[in-house]
Design a protein around this motif. Structure first.
Motif, short mmCIF file in Angstrom:
data_model
loop_
_atom_site.label_atom_id
_atom_site.label_comp_id
_atom_site.label_asym_id
_atom_site.label_seq_id
_atom_site.Cartn_x
_atom_site.Cartn_y
_atom_site.Cartn_z
N GLY A 291 -1.03 -9.60 -7.94
CA GLY A 291 -1.17 -8.31 -6.72
C GLY A 291 0.39 -7.41 -7.54
N LEU A 292 0.77 -6.59 -7.57
CA LEU A 292 2.02 -5.85 -7.90
C LEU A 292 2.26 -4.95 -6.85
CD1 LEU A 292 1.57 -2.32 -9.15
CD2 LEU A 292 0.08 -4.13 -11.23
N LYS A 293 3.58 -4.49 -7.04
CA LYS A 293 4.04 -3.97 -5.43
C LYS A 293 4.26 -2.21 -6.40
CE LYS A 293 8.16 -2.61 -3.24
NZ LYS A 293 7.96 -1.51 -3.67
N ILE A 294 3.64 -1.07 -5.98
CA ILE A 294 3.90 0.25 -6.46
C ILE A 294 5.12 0.99 -6.28
CG2 ILE A 294 2.93 2.66 -6.01
CD1 ILE A 294 0.67 0.20 -6.52
N ASP A 295 5.74 1.46 -7.58
CA ASP A 295 7.07 1.76 -7.15
C ASP A 295 6.77 3.33 -7.26
OD1 ASP A 295 9.40 2.53 -8.31
OD2 ASP A 295 9.43 3.24 -10.29
N ALA A 296 7.00 3.17 -5.34
CA ALA A 296 7.06 4.18 -4.06
C ALA A 296 7.19 3.51 -2.76
CB ALA A 296 5.26 4.24 -4.04
N GLU A 297 8.39 4.52 -2.81
CA GLU A 297 8.95 4.69 -1.28
C GLU A 297 8.48 4.77 -0.29
OE1 GLU A 297 10.74 8.23 -0.11
OE2 GLU A 297 11.98 8.98 -2.55
N LYS A 298 8.62 3.75 0.28
CA LYS A 298 8.28 2.57 1.86
C LYS A 298 7.51 4.69 2.35
CE LYS A 298 10.70 -0.59 2.71
NZ LYS A 298 11.37 -1.70 4.25
N ILE A 299 6.47 4.64 2.89
CA ILE A 299 5.80 5.78 3.74
C ILE A 299 6.05 5.10 5.65
CG2 ILE A 299 3.86 6.25 4.84
CD1 ILE A 299 2.45 5.39 1.90
N ASP A 300 7.24 6.63 5.90
CA ASP A 300 8.05 5.99 6.99
C ASP A 300 7.57 7.23 8.33
OD1 ASP A 300 9.54 8.70 5.66
OD2 ASP A 300 11.12 7.37 6.48
N PHE A 301 6.18 7.38 8.09
CA PHE A 301 5.41 8.59 8.88
C PHE A 301 4.36 8.60 8.66
CE2 PHE A 301 5.61 13.26 10.04
CZ PHE A 301 6.54 12.51 10.94
#
Length: 762
Positions: A291-301
């Motif tokens: 697995g790899l973490k997507i280079d994106a901000e947390k989804i907070d909404f």
């Protein structure tokens, strides 16, 4: 010889005549203050409008029931005395007539069912004609019957293979972001099943014993979840979740049947500023089990988004992100192999992006996105290259508003949409229907008539019914051909003769300039049917300034609460001020961080302009009422503009935007919760109250917590203010129902007309 007494009487009469003539010539009127008899008569007129006259308009709307596979439809006309008639239209021939002999069918149904039927009172919801037109199938209660139209006999049958076409149903629906995406734990190739155990992500083979554990750092407090598969089953997308418990609000039901104690009710209810659950996106490869973490901000909404995988190459997908605070919207492309991202659409604004009207339609065959945005100051349609993010075309353009897209035809590369404000010289809120090419050419108006339109299409969209009207012009329904918009026939024209014979006045459309001296503000005026032009009447505004839409009616308005209230001796108006929707972005932006404004400066100028033209409008006696957001607005009118508004009735509203639901208030007031929330609160400003106020609240309001009203009550008491409060046991989010509406009328009669309403206790 003329006696002195008669001579003096003659002089008085002459003086009175000249005085009246002078008054009328100089627009001088005297205030209307009714005596008790006049008040009682006015309530009778209002009650008549609420009951009998509410049903005095006939043939006002055609709901077509299209026959499967044929360009034939039937519809029901409502007639006087609750009678009905059923009409059959043959589109190809352009003719219409009675669908059947009503009396003979009633007799046949009476024999078949054993229940009496009246040919004028048939109530049919399901009806299907045979191809040769010699028989029909009809549903009576839960039982179907087949009726021979030659012998006029009916027999029971089983449920036919009958699928009703719903002409008002959107051809292409959009899912709300609050609903979340559709998910399946089973991979599309049926080889694997994904699941969560102890907060971690696993997949097990459906063909063997293999189990893959993708993560080890998940916990019950911060688990993985919300997983979804790529169409080729090679990638699994999941999220590391940081859950936040949604807080509750509470209310007590005081009068539940069978109880002797109040019943406590609670519900989860997010308010502005509350924490939200966040989601971090990961991609897991079935090829290397990594697995790899997507280079994106947390989804907070909104939660985990719906994914749109690229057709033909499942390495890439896009998702939409609306940032909390509603000032940033993106369509983000993800490379599932590398975790890299790029913005395909990246929209920012200094005010707000109206989330509920963000429109994106993905066209996987051509890798295009149809997108609606207000970035040029008006709501318009754009075509975007999904591969590059390059804007290919602004499809619509001008100082007018796209209201919605009905459908996108990818084969003909056409967009069918609704818009308002395109036609110069007419009400900019009138809805018209159009189609246009992807290239912005070949714009076709399907509804050119100068009115507000409502259109339904035949199942194959070859024909459409166009019903159009204005608030004071009755509806007309035309059958038209879709290919060129040509009229085939007039189907119906509303019958309003009974209504007009009663003397009821239809509303008047009125336009005045707003606070900038340039922008037209639109509204309607309702007058008493027995209005005396030599008298002046208090003005009552029906207010709802919620920024989510515009609210002044545009279609035929023969009977309404406003007209009923007008019958009591008022001039009742409704206005769309700045800060409401369906005009320019600048018009709408007035509401930003500014809900207390409520367009009140525009509304006041509008009523002043009305009074200048019509001296019968007494703007020294102005009342205002509203429900929900209108309840906040009407109380705010007294607090912030006591020089103009003198009395208000406010029902079930959030008087403090920190107490109401998060999603609605942060949309307009922004995030984080700043000082402006408190400064604009009716609770904070309660001590400013002047004039007369009636607050109405339902004790079981699940939309706006009842304590919102009680907090205003508390502040008013602490400020030693006089006001009235009506709490209705068991009632939810409402204007108070029949009792609340009656008390509202009584309140205005008492405070604006200085009269006593009829006593219901005697």
């Amino acid at each position: 010889m003329i006696r002195p007494i008669y001579f003096l009487l003659f002089l008085c009469i002459i003086a009175l005549v000249f005085s009246n003539a002078y008054s009328q010539q100089n627009n001088q009127v005297t205030p209307y203050y009714p005596d008790h008899k006049e008040v009682c008569e006015s309530y009778k007129r209002a009650e008549k409008l609420d009951t009998v006259l509410k049903k005095a308009v006939f043939k006002s709307y055609v709901i077509p029931h299209w026959q499967t596979g044929r360009n034939i439809f039937w519809y029901q006309n409502r007639l006087k005395d609750n009678n009905s008639e059923y009409i059959l239209v043959d589109v190809a021939k352009g003719i219409k007539g009675k669908a059947f002999d009503h009396n003979k069918l009633a007799e046949a149904l009476t024999k078949a069912t054993g229940k009496g039927h009246n040919g004028n009172l048939l109530q049919i919801n399901e009806l299907d004609f045979s191809d040769d037109g010699k028989s029909l199938k009809i549903k009576e209660g839960e039982q179907w019957y087949e009726c021979d139209l030659n012998t006029w006999t009916c027999k029971k049958i089983g449920n036919p293979d009958f699928v009703r076409y719903e002409p008002t149903r959107p051809l292409q629906r959009r899912r709300s972001r609050w609903m979340g995406p559709r998910r399946d734990s089973i991979s599309p190739d049926k080889q694997w099943e994904a699941y969560i155990k102890d907060g971690n992500l696993f997949a097990k083979s459906l063909k063997g014993q293999e189990v893959i554990q993708f993560t080890k750092d998940g916990t019950a407090a911060k688990p993985y979840g919300e997983f979804s598969w790529s169409p080729d089953s090679k990638t699994l997308i999941a999220y590391r979740i940081d859950p936040k418990e949604e807080k509750e609000v509470h209310f007590v039901l005081s009068s539940e049947p069978g109880t002797t104690r109040g019943v406590l009710k609670s519900q989860k209810y997010a308010q502005p500023g509350d924490e939200f659950t966040t989601y971090e996106m990961y991609a897991f490869s079935m090829h290397d089990r990594k697995g790899l973490k997507i280079d994106a901000e947390k989804i907070d909404f909104f939660g985990a988004p719906e994914l749109h995988w690229r057709k033909g190459n499942n390495r890439y997908f896009t998702y939409e992100k609306v940032d909390r605070g509603h000032q940033h919207f993106r369509v983000i492309e993800v490379d599932a192999q590398t975790g890299d991202t790029k913005n395909i659409i990246d929209e920012k604004t200094n005010t707000f992006i109206y989330e509920q009207r963000i429109y994106t339609r993905y066209l996987p065959e051509t890798h295009e996105i149809v997108w609606i945005t207000e970035k040029d100051g008006w709501r318009h349609i754009y075509l975007v290259d999904e591969l590059t993010g390059k804007e290919m075309k602004q499809i619509t353009k001008g100082n007018w508003v796209v209201r919605d897209i009905d459908s996108v035809d990818t084969k003909k590369r056409e967009i069918w949409f609704r818009a308002s404000g395109m036609n110069a010289g007419e009400d900019p809120y009138f809805i018209h229907y159009y189609r246009i090419g992807f290239d912005g050419n070949n714009l076709v108006s399907l509804t050119p008539e100068r009115s507000n339109h409502s259109v339904t299409f035949s199942p194959d969209r070859s024909y459409y019914l166009d019903t159009y009207s204005q608030v004071n012009i009755p509806p007309v329904t035309l059958l038209k051909r879709t290919s060129d918009g040509k009229k085939i026939m007039e189907v119906e024209r509303a019958d309003v003769s009974a209504l007009l014979a009663s003397g009821v006045k239809l509303p008047e459309v009125f336009v005045a300039k707003g606070r900038d001296g340039k922008t037209d503000i639109w509204g309607v005026i309702c007058r008493p049917s027995n209005m005396d032009p030599t008298r002046s009447y208090p003005v009552i505004e029906n207010i709802y300034a919620g920024p989510q839409d515009s609210f002044v009616p545009k279609s035929f308005l023969p009977a309404s609460e406003m007209q009923s209230m007008a019958e009591l001796g008022f001039i009742v108006v409704q206005i769309d001020g700045m800060g409401t929707a369906n005009r320019s972005k600048a018009f709408h932006d007035v509401c930003w961080h500014n809900l207390a404004d409520a367009g009140l400066p525009d509304r006041i100028l509008w009523m002043q302009a009305m009074a200048k033209k019509y001296p019968q409008a007494d703007i020294s006696r102005v009342g205002v009422y509203g429900t929900s957001a209108g309840g906040q607005n009407s109380t705010g009118a007294l607090l912030f503009h006591p020089e103009f508004y003198k009395a208000a009735v406010s029902a079930c509203r959030c008087h403090d935007n920190r107490v109401d639901k998060q999603w609605w208030n942060e949309q307009w007031m922004g995030f984080p919760v700043g000082k402006h929330y408190e400064e604009q609160s009716n609770v904070t400003n309660a001590a400013k109250l002047q004039g007369d106020l009636l607050l109405i609240v339902g004790e079981s309001d699940m939309n706006v917590p009842p304590e919102s009203t009680y907090r205003v009550v508390d502040a008013l008491i602490k400020s030693n203010k006089d006001f009235d409060l009506l709490t209705i046991p068991g009632m939810g989010h409402s204007d108070g129902g029949p009792y609340g509406r009656r008390k509202k009328r009584d309140f205005f009669v008492k405070h604006l007309l200085k009269a006593e309403p009829p006593s219901r206790n005697r």
